[in-house]
Scaffold this active site. Structure first.
Site, PDB file in Angstrom:
ATOM      1  CD  GLU A   4       4.011  -8.232  11.201  1.00  0.00           C
ATOM      2  OE1 GLU A   4       3.815  -7.637  12.041  1.00  0.00           O
ATOM      3  OE2 GLU A   4       4.583  -9.313  11.326  1.00  0.00           O
ATOM      4  CG  HIS A  30       3.940 -20.050   4.131  1.00  0.00           C
ATOM      5  ND1 HIS A  30       4.621 -18.850   4.056  1.00  0.00           N
ATOM      6  CD2 HIS A  30       3.669 -19.708   5.345  1.00  0.00           C
ATOM      7  CE1 HIS A  30       4.777 -17.996   5.122  1.00  0.00           C
ATOM      8  NE2 HIS A  30       3.952 -18.520   5.965  1.00  0.00           N
ATOM      9  NE  ARG A  32       6.406 -23.569  -6.178  1.00  0.00           N
ATOM     10  CZ  ARG A  32       5.107 -22.997  -7.037  1.00  0.00           C
ATOM     11  NH1 ARG A  32       4.868 -21.856  -6.793  1.00  0.00           N
ATOM     12  NH2 ARG A  32       4.756 -24.221  -7.673  1.00  0.00           N
ATOM     13  CB  SER A  33      10.181 -23.806   0.498  1.00  0.00           C
ATOM     14  OG  SER A  33      10.805 -24.874  -0.484  1.00  0.00           O
ATOM     15  CG  HIS A  47     -10.097  -0.108   3.045  1.00  0.00           C
ATOM     16  ND1 HIS A  47     -11.031   0.760   2.277  1.00  0.00           N
ATOM     17  CD2 HIS A  47     -10.183   0.269   3.984  1.00  0.00           C
ATOM     18  CE1 HIS A  47     -11.748   1.483   3.174  1.00  0.00           C
ATOM     19  NE2 HIS A  47     -11.012   1.170   4.364  1.00  0.00           N
ATOM     20  CG  LEU A  48      -4.738   2.549   0.718  1.00  0.00           C
ATOM     21  CD1 LEU A  48      -3.841   3.566  -0.396  1.00  0.00           C
ATOM     22  CD2 LEU A  48      -3.901   2.031   1.667  1.00  0.00           C
ATOM     23  NE  ARG A  51     -11.503   7.167  13.400  1.00  0.00           N
ATOM     24  CZ  ARG A  51     -12.725   7.826  13.174  1.00  0.00           C
ATOM     25  NH1 ARG A  51     -13.698   7.314  12.777  1.00  0.00           N
ATOM     26  NH2 ARG A  51     -12.647   9.021  13.821  1.00  0.00           N
TER      27      ARG A  51
END
Length: 79
Positions: A4, A30, A32-33, A47-48, A51
């Site tokens: 994020e 997820h 694998r750890s 995609h850019l 909006r």
């Protein structure tokens, strides 16, 4: 959290002037750890638009193995 953050920073860097970028949706798989060492995140635009933006974020461990794949959708707001 890393996915994020990377997507949000990338969105901000692709915005212009007084535009704001806010998250609309995020999903993650997820694989694998990663319990130790350094991870690497790779963020690529899908995609850019004017909006909306869609980002694909992959996170790898030190061995180059995929640990997480995520997709972030953001809205681009103008004042």
């Amino acid at each position: 959290m890393l996915a994020e953050s990377l997507g949000s920073i990338a969105g901000y860097l692709c915005s212009e002037g007084e535009q704001r970028v806010v998250g609309l949706e995020i999903n993650a798989n997820h694989i694998r750890s990663a319990t130790q060492g350094v991870v690497k995140g790779v963020c690529k635009p899908v995609h850019l638009g004017r909006r909306q933006q869609v980002w694909n974020i992959d996170i790898f461990n030190e061995k180059g193995q995929l640990c997480c794949t995520s997709r972030l959708t953001t809205a681009v707001l103008s004042d």
